[in-house]
Enzyme design. Structure first.
Site, mmCIF file in Angstrom:
data_model
loop_
_atom_site.group_PDB
_atom_site.id
_atom_site.type_symbol
_atom_site.label_atom_id
_atom_site.label_comp_id
_atom_site.label_asym_id
_atom_site.label_seq_id
_atom_site.Cartn_x
_atom_site.Cartn_y
_atom_site.Cartn_z
ATOM 1 N N LYS A 79 40.570 18.242 43.917
ATOM 2 C CA LYS A 79 39.947 17.861 42.901
ATOM 3 C C LYS A 79 41.260 17.288 41.806
ATOM 4 O O LYS A 79 42.143 17.199 42.273
ATOM 5 C CB LYS A 79 39.627 19.115 42.092
ATOM 6 C CG LYS A 79 40.464 20.110 41.940
ATOM 7 C CD LYS A 79 39.911 21.552 41.552
ATOM 8 C CE LYS A 79 40.944 22.487 41.179
ATOM 9 N NZ LYS A 79 40.648 23.841 41.305
ATOM 10 N N ARG A 138 34.009 33.232 35.334
ATOM 11 C CA ARG A 138 34.176 31.789 34.984
ATOM 12 C C ARG A 138 32.748 31.456 35.529
ATOM 13 O O ARG A 138 31.814 31.294 34.654
ATOM 14 C CB ARG A 138 35.237 31.201 35.774
ATOM 15 C CG ARG A 138 35.381 29.637 35.205
ATOM 16 C CD ARG A 138 36.552 28.965 35.747
ATOM 17 N NE ARG A 138 36.509 28.650 37.076
ATOM 18 C CZ ARG A 138 37.542 28.177 37.668
ATOM 19 N NH1 ARG A 138 38.549 27.589 37.108
ATOM 20 N NH2 ARG A 138 37.327 27.883 39.200
ATOM 21 N N HIS A 148 35.917 33.379 44.196
ATOM 22 C CA HIS A 148 37.126 32.607 43.819
ATOM 23 C C HIS A 148 38.055 33.752 43.069
ATOM 24 O O HIS A 148 37.845 34.521 42.250
ATOM 25 C CB HIS A 148 37.105 31.366 42.480
ATOM 26 C CG HIS A 148 38.512 30.636 42.194
ATOM 27 N ND1 HIS A 148 39.364 30.306 43.368
ATOM 28 C CD2 HIS A 148 39.146 30.353 41.284
ATOM 29 C CE1 HIS A 148 40.085 29.557 42.672
ATOM 30 N NE2 HIS A 148 40.004 29.473 41.461
ATOM 31 N N ARG A 165 40.248 27.913 51.154
ATOM 32 C CA ARG A 165 40.278 26.768 49.997
ATOM 33 C C ARG A 165 41.193 26.385 49.610
ATOM 34 O O ARG A 165 41.361 26.881 48.285
ATOM 35 C CB ARG A 165 39.045 27.253 48.907
ATOM 36 C CG ARG A 165 37.964 26.216 48.958
ATOM 37 C CD ARG A 165 36.665 26.885 48.227
ATOM 38 N NE ARG A 165 37.183 27.628 47.317
ATOM 39 C CZ ARG A 165 36.947 28.762 46.951
ATOM 40 N NH1 ARG A 165 35.835 29.544 47.634
ATOM 41 N NH2 ARG A 165 37.254 29.770 45.753
ATOM 42 N N TYR A 169 65.019 12.284 17.432
ATOM 43 C CA TYR A 169 64.408 12.709 16.199
ATOM 44 C C TYR A 169 64.951 14.134 15.891
ATOM 45 O O TYR A 169 64.998 14.738 16.582
ATOM 46 C CB TYR A 169 62.735 12.646 16.515
ATOM 47 C CG TYR A 169 62.049 11.557 16.799
ATOM 48 C CD1 TYR A 169 61.886 10.708 15.515
ATOM 49 C CD2 TYR A 169 61.606 11.156 17.719
ATOM 50 C CE1 TYR A 169 61.295 9.613 15.518
ATOM 51 C CE2 TYR A 169 60.851 9.977 17.931
ATOM 52 C CZ TYR A 169 60.721 9.219 16.914
ATOM 53 O OH TYR A 169 59.922 7.971 16.716
ATOM 54 N N CYS A 226 61.002 11.698 23.252
ATOM 55 C CA CYS A 226 60.331 11.015 22.496
ATOM 56 C C CYS A 226 59.014 10.403 23.234
ATOM 57 O O CYS A 226 58.943 10.732 24.552
ATOM 58 C CB CYS A 226 61.021 9.741 21.914
ATOM 59 S SG CYS A 226 62.654 9.934 21.274
ATOM 60 N N MET A 227 58.084 9.566 22.591
ATOM 61 C CA MET A 227 56.917 8.959 23.396
ATOM 62 C C MET A 227 57.204 8.390 24.627
ATOM 63 O O MET A 227 56.565 8.475 25.660
ATOM 64 C CB MET A 227 56.001 8.428 22.416
ATOM 65 C CG MET A 227 54.887 8.125 22.986
ATOM 66 S SD MET A 227 53.712 7.031 21.604
ATOM 67 C CE MET A 227 53.346 8.279 20.566
ATOM 68 N N ASP A 228 58.032 7.253 24.520
ATOM 69 C CA ASP A 228 58.484 6.565 25.560
ATOM 70 C C ASP A 228 59.752 6.593 26.028
ATOM 71 O O ASP A 228 60.104 5.588 27.043
ATOM 72 C CB ASP A 228 58.134 5.038 25.547
ATOM 73 C CG ASP A 228 56.584 4.750 24.978
ATOM 74 O OD1 ASP A 228 55.974 4.599 25.631
ATOM 75 O OD2 ASP A 228 56.513 5.012 23.703
#
Ligand SMILES: *Cc1c(COP(=O)(O)O)cnc(C)c1O
Length: 370
Positions: A36, A132, A161, A216, A258, A305-307
């Protein structure tokens, strides 16, 4: 997609992890490989092909579309769809197994399946304590009686599970096993012995009582075990690298990134690397994590930071004048390694989240057999 972020997947490691488990299990216990979430970020198509080549018995996806994509890529191994509401036409056409976990779905199936329809294979899910999905243990017998009246449903499996991925509390796992066994004995009269499965990775390697007729595993195929469990024969399959974009000198007292949460205490060399939280370097690693650079563990400084992310190269670059480009975020560099468990512990999460995050973001390359 950030072209500097490379996620390389060692399919040999995945085969090794599968074979390690295969050797330890009795030969009658089947292995259902969980692929998955794009095989936990490792690429479901390539991973499924590698597992199929190694002789896996069955694969499991979360949703129908993931399973259909595998069929369209030529995967022939039986596939079980763990969560989705089944569309019988699709399930029959692509030879998928339904996990039946509620009465509403059973009502729908009994309305649309005709006695003359080809038979739909199902695995009945029992909730033994996960809270669940699944039938409660005391309704299973009635459910199975209803299913038996439907000629076009073939109960291939019964499953449950564990509520703890790492099975830190074996007692609660054993209680779930007892409940599962009780259900199995109650349905003996109603049903030819189906495939019974309950074990996740932790139980596959550490709890033989949970093996029944199939296991599994997910995470262990990718080279990790959850929680405190360890196994030196498992090989992590994912490596993530990026590049140094720039290196700058900073005098003592320079705030970095930052909010100025890091201030240099000495004359420093700061590496700016071309990946940030948008690329899977969790922001919680700000002032609180490491990467590998020139074979050494190098601390993240300031906020991620983001990038971009800043690292302190002062101790590393003193001796060399030719800086490397590559920065390893996950995996080995020389003899040093950063594992998904290391990152998870720095970031306050679990290795599952680390690998699915990176895997979903970078450009993937696959290392196959030589
Ligand atoms: C994800 C999942 C597994 C695999 O769990 P791991 O801890 O990764 O081994 C097994 N069964 C079900 C129903 C799952 O959702």
């Amino acid at each position: 997609m950030n072209r500097h972020l490379r996620v390389s997947i060692d399919l040999k490691a995945i085969k090794n992890n599968f074979n390690t488990l295969r050797k330890r299990l009795p030969s009658h216990v089947k292995i259902i490989g969980v692929v998955k979430a794009d095989a936990y970020g490792h690429g479901a198509m390539e991973v499924s092909r590698a597992l199929e080549d190694s002789g896996i018995d069955m694969l499991a996806t979360a949703y129908t579309d993931e399973a259909i994509a595998l069929r369209e890529a030529g995967i022939r191994t039986p596939i079980i769809v763990l969560f989705d509401e089944p569309d019988p036409r699709k399930f029959l056409r692509y030879d998928l197994r339904v996990v039946l976990h509620n009465r509403k779905t059973l009502d729908t199936l009994s309305r649309i399946l005709k006695p003359s329809s080809p038979s739909l294979k199902i695995h009945i899910k029992i909730d033994t304590g996960m809270g669940r999905l699944g039938f409660s243990p005391d309704e299973v017998v009635t459910v199975i009686k209803r299913i038996r009246e439907l000629k076009s449903i073939n109960t291939e499996g019964i499953m449950s599970h564990f509520s703890e991925a790492e099975l830190g509390n074996k007692e609660s796992a054993r209680t779930q096993i007892e409940i599962f066994k009780k259900v199995l004995s109650e349905i003996k009269e109603e049903l030819a012995p189906p495939l019974c499965h309950m074990a996740n990775s932790a139980a596959s390697v550490s709890l033989p009582e949970a093996w029944f007729s199939a296991v599994r595993p997910g995470l262990m195929l990718y080279g990790y075990l959850p929680g405190r469990l360890q196994d030196s024969e498992l090989k992590p399959a994912m490596k993530v690298t990026t590049e140094i974009l720039s290196i700058r000198e900073a005098p003592p007292g320079t705030p970095v990134s930052y909010g100025g949460t890091f201030i240099t205490k000495r004359k420093s060399l700061i590496g700016i690397i071309s990946a940030g939280y948008a690329d899977g370097i969790m922001r919680s690693l700000s002032n609180n994590g490491y990467v590998l650079y020139m074979g050494k563990k190098t601390p993240v400084i300031g906020r991620v930071c983001m990038d971009l992310t800043m690292i302190d190269l002062t101790d590393i670059l003193k001796e060399v004048d030719k800086p490397d480009k590559e920065v390893t975020l996950l995996g080995y560099q020389g003899d040093e390694a950063i594992t998904a468990k290391d990152i998870a512990s720095w970031a306050g999460t679990i290795p599952y989240e680390v690998i699915t995050t990176f895997g979903g973001l970078g450009k993937k390359e696959f290392l196959k057999d030589d």
